[in-house]
Design a protein around this motif. Structure first.
Motif, mmCIF file in Angstrom:
data_model
loop_
_atom_site.group_PDB
_atom_site.id
_atom_site.type_symbol
_atom_site.label_atom_id
_atom_site.label_comp_id
_atom_site.label_asym_id
_atom_site.label_seq_id
_atom_site.Cartn_x
_atom_site.Cartn_y
_atom_site.Cartn_z
ATOM 1 N N THR A 173 0.832 -1.205 0.000
ATOM 2 C CA THR A 173 0.000 0.000 0.000
ATOM 3 C C THR A 173 0.865 1.253 0.000
ATOM 4 O O THR A 173 0.626 2.197 -0.778
ATOM 5 C CB THR A 173 -0.932 0.011 1.231
ATOM 6 O OG1 THR A 173 -1.785 -1.131 1.179
ATOM 7 C CG2 THR A 173 -1.780 1.276 1.276
ATOM 8 N N TYR A 174 1.901 1.265 0.839
ATOM 9 C CA TYR A 174 2.790 2.429 0.896
ATOM 10 C C TYR A 174 3.559 2.593 -0.411
ATOM 11 O O TYR A 174 3.737 3.718 -0.906
ATOM 12 C CB TYR A 174 3.758 2.286 2.066
ATOM 13 C CG TYR A 174 3.073 2.313 3.406
ATOM 14 C CD1 TYR A 174 2.662 3.516 3.976
ATOM 15 C CD2 TYR A 174 2.824 1.126 4.103
ATOM 16 C CE1 TYR A 174 2.017 3.540 5.200
ATOM 17 C CE2 TYR A 174 2.176 1.144 5.320
ATOM 18 C CZ TYR A 174 1.777 2.352 5.873
ATOM 19 O OH TYR A 174 1.134 2.372 7.081
ATOM 20 N N LEU A 175 3.992 1.482 -0.989
ATOM 21 C CA LEU A 175 4.719 1.534 -2.259
ATOM 22 C C LEU A 175 3.851 2.140 -3.355
ATOM 23 O O LEU A 175 4.301 3.029 -4.097
ATOM 24 C CB LEU A 175 5.161 0.125 -2.661
ATOM 25 C CG LEU A 175 5.746 -0.016 -4.075
ATOM 26 C CD1 LEU A 175 7.050 0.758 -4.203
ATOM 27 C CD2 LEU A 175 5.956 -1.488 -4.421
ATOM 28 N N ASP A 178 3.346 5.810 -2.891
ATOM 29 C CA ASP A 178 4.601 6.513 -3.173
ATOM 30 C C ASP A 178 4.809 6.649 -4.681
ATOM 31 O O ASP A 178 5.184 7.720 -5.180
ATOM 32 C CB ASP A 178 5.772 5.751 -2.537
ATOM 33 C CG ASP A 178 7.072 6.537 -2.612
ATOM 34 O OD1 ASP A 178 7.023 7.778 -2.471
ATOM 35 O OD2 ASP A 178 8.125 5.919 -2.813
ATOM 36 N N LEU A 179 4.548 5.573 -5.422
ATOM 37 C CA LEU A 179 4.679 5.632 -6.878
ATOM 38 C C LEU A 179 3.692 6.636 -7.476
ATOM 39 O O LEU A 179 4.031 7.388 -8.399
ATOM 40 C CB LEU A 179 4.443 4.240 -7.485
ATOM 41 C CG LEU A 179 5.535 3.198 -7.219
ATOM 42 C CD1 LEU A 179 5.088 1.830 -7.721
ATOM 43 C CD2 LEU A 179 6.847 3.599 -7.873
ATOM 44 N N ALA A 180 2.472 6.651 -6.946
ATOM 45 C CA ALA A 180 1.466 7.595 -7.452
ATOM 46 C C ALA A 180 1.887 9.044 -7.189
ATOM 47 O O ALA A 180 1.708 9.927 -8.040
ATOM 48 C CB ALA A 180 0.114 7.311 -6.803
ATOM 49 N N LEU A 184 3.478 8.178 -11.315
ATOM 50 C CA LEU A 184 3.114 6.966 -12.039
ATOM 51 C C LEU A 184 1.650 6.636 -11.740
ATOM 52 O O LEU A 184 1.262 6.508 -10.584
ATOM 53 C CB LEU A 184 4.007 5.794 -11.616
ATOM 54 C CG LEU A 184 3.851 4.495 -12.414
ATOM 55 C CD1 LEU A 184 4.224 4.712 -13.889
ATOM 56 C CD2 LEU A 184 4.709 3.389 -11.815
ATOM 57 N N ALA A 185 0.846 6.531 -12.780
ATOM 58 C CA ALA A 185 -0.609 6.354 -12.607
ATOM 59 C C ALA A 185 -0.941 4.902 -12.273
ATOM 60 O O ALA A 185 -1.460 4.150 -13.101
ATOM 61 C CB ALA A 185 -1.332 6.794 -13.872
#
Length: 207
Positions: A173-175, A178-180, A184-185
């Motif tokens: 969930t955290y990853l 973080d990517l969003a 990154l969509a």
């Protein structure tokens, strides 16, 4: 409630099997529950054999003392002892004290029991990764009150609120969040490694 009737419907596996196992052999330990239900000896033994097979316990250990077993094997005997009573609901915290391999093995076993035996499983755990991987519904308790009662994706959407009461969402969930935040969509509702890998691959294809 009629407590005797309730005990026949709801099975409780102790957090640590050493607190539950006490007979001289594993087979006799599994017989203890149905014997106390007032069943005849033949029915008791048939239920014990069936339960030990359901938890995939090795036959050559049926008549060995439970205290010579590994942690995972003790857990299987403890679960079998409750299964032999044929409960409708099974309550357990099955992974305490197990290494990662043992934890995955026992959780896989519990998941199979739910699918194959039709038993309602109430899994008690602080491991959000385990919960995300195996459950259909999460009830988050805080100070004796229900904080959330919803499918995993809906509960983990409130990961900051979970942190505030001493819990954490799965690392996935955290990853994803973080990517969003880095542009990154991705689908931030992914809660397992498999879902995350699929969401990241799709986002990279679109970008």
């Amino acid at each position: 409630y009629d407590m005797k009737k309730l005990r026949n419907k709801v099975g409780l596996v102790f957090q640590y099997p050493d607190h539950q196992l006490f007979e001289t052999t594993n087979f006799e330990d599994v017989c203890f529950g149905p014997k106390n239900q007032g069943l005849d000896r033949k029915t008791v033994e048939l239920r014990a054999y069936e339960a030990l097979r359901q938890v995939k316990f090795p036959e050559d250990l049926y008549y060995q003392p439970p205290f010579d077993l590994s942690g995972g094997q003790k857990r299987r005997v403890a679960i079998a002892g409750v299964l032999a009573m044929k409960p409708d609901v099974l309550i357990l915290e099955p992974t305490a004290g197990l290494d990662p391999a043992g934890r995955d093995e026992i959780l896989g076993l519990v998941s199979d029991m739910h699918k194959n035996l039709g038993i309602t499983i109430i899994l008690v755990s602080h491991s959000m990764e385990d919960v995300a991987e195996y459950v259909e519904r999460i009830i988050v308790m805080n100070q004796g009150e229900v904080m959330y009662d919803a499918p995993p994706k809906d509960v983990y959407a409130h990961y900051k609120e979970l942190e505030a009461v001493g819990l954490a969402a799965p690392q996935v969930t955290y990853l994803m969040h973080d990517l969003a935040s880095r542009g990154l969509a991705v689908d931030t509702s992914a809660t397992t490694v498999k879902e995350a890998a699929k969401a990241i691959a799709e986002a990279l294809r679109r970008s």
